[in-house]
Design an enzyme around this catalytic site. Structure first.
Site, short mmCIF file in Angstrom:
data_model
loop_
_atom_site.label_atom_id
_atom_site.label_comp_id
_atom_site.label_asym_id
_atom_site.label_seq_id
_atom_site.Cartn_x
_atom_site.Cartn_y
_atom_site.Cartn_z
N SER A 140 -3.14 -12.07 4.87
CA SER A 140 -3.62 -12.09 3.50
C SER A 140 -2.48 -12.69 2.42
CB SER A 140 -3.72 -10.46 2.89
OG SER A 140 -2.63 -9.64 3.18
N LYS A 149 0.92 -1.13 0.07
CA LYS A 149 0.00 0.00 0.01
C LYS A 149 0.82 1.28 0.13
CE LYS A 149 -3.76 -2.40 -0.09
NZ LYS A 149 -4.49 -2.54 -1.28
#
Length: 325
Positions: A265, A43
């Site tokens: 994840s 991110k």
């Protein structure tokens, strides 16, 4: 080694690493380790892109406040970028996300507003919109901002194409989050390497892309309770679901057997890739995105049941083995 003018210049160019023990013998599995970004996750790319785009459009000026509804990684990344570029940052987060994420955002000088997890990302975004309008904050809008997939086209995809130039690549596997990575990388691979199969994966108990109802799940960073507008569904060749416990256990295996400590994840994405690998033809090459580091999940079910004291029982077993021999 290089000298950089800002920590933000170190974002990207993350390593691709071959797995030597977890992968089935008939295929090759590589992972792109995004924890090498300075903020610890993929991110960082999104955050830098959104801020630079807003600056170019005159939407941000020194001293402004950036606000975003986030599961954590985007918040950490935006807090880091804001600190480096001279902005303030406010994260609007569900109260179910890890304490490490909150502390990391605050370490970068950010503020946090919590909301009940059952409201989902759509509820959090509504709160973020209301606060931004009231206080004049800039909204990053990660799920709708074209700068998100654009940066992945320019950097993540370019890195993959460069690293695999002249080499075989059959599958690219990534998770369903903001869909910036999926869309940006998927679009470029479709152009440059159209034979590569793009695999998207999501939690089996929150399979929104598959048309199933959303529910609170433990794969932090994955599966908002809506389909992001930046998603290009045309890039998906195969959509699959994964059990969150299987994802957790695969993340544990990745650390213990390959020496790569990644988040839940990442484990879920790798678990999905290993399922694909089971039926892949001999010699196939798979590339798996590992979005972040496992260090921001120490208080979550990733490390649930882990001994936090002395390993006296293990030591005693070693003494027994020595005596037996």
């Amino acid at each position: 080694m290089a000298i950089y003018n800002s920590i933000l210049e170190t974002i990207g160019r993350t390593p691709i690493v071959k797995l030597n023990r977890i992968a089935p013998k008939h295929v090759s599995v590589y992972v792109k380790v995004e924890s090498f970004n300075p903020g610890g996750s993929v991110k960082d790319r999104l955050a830098l892109s959104v801020v630079l785009d807003a600056e170019a459009k005159g939407l941000l000026k020194p001293g402004d406040t950036i606000a975003e509804c986030t599961s954590g990684n985007v918040g950490i990344a935006l807090a880091m970028v804001a600190a480096a570029r001279g902005y303030r940052f406010v994260a609007i987060m569900a109260d179910s996300y890890s304490m490490e994420r909150r502390k990391l955002i605050r370490a970068y000088g950010g503020k946090i507003i919590l909301f009940p997890a059952e409201l989902g990302s759509s509820g959090g975004n509504k709160i973020a919109d209301e606060l931004a309008q009231k206080y004049g904050w800039f909204r990053a809008r990660q799920f709708d901002n074209p700068a998100n997939p654009a940066f992945h086209r320019e950097t993540t995809a370019a890195e993959i194409l460069s690293d695999f130039a002249g080499k075989r690549l059959d599958f690219f596997v990534t998770g369903f989050g903001t869909t910036g990575t999926l869309t940006g990388v998927g679009q470029m691979l479709k152009l440059a390497r159209p034979h590569v199969r793009i695999v998207a994966t999501e939690p089996e108990n929150a399979a929104v892309l598959s048309g199933k109802p959303w529910a609170i799940h433990q794969i932090q960073g994955w599966a908002p309770n809506f389909v992001p507008s930046v998603l290009d569904k045309n890039v998906i060749d195969h959509l699959m679901t994964i059990n969150e416990v299987v994802g957790r256990d695969t993340a544990r295996r990745l650390a213990a057997e390959e020496g790569i400590f990644a988040g839940i994840s990442a484990g879920a994405t790798l678990a999905s890739a290993l399922k694909v690998a089971e039926t892949a033809e001999e010699g196939s090459v798979l590339l798996v995105m590992l979005p972040d580091t496992g260090e921001r999940y120490l208080s979550t079910f990733l490390m649930e049941g882990t001994n936090e004291g002395s390993d006296d029982d293990w030591l005693a077993s070693q003494n027994s083995e020595i005596g037996a021999s």
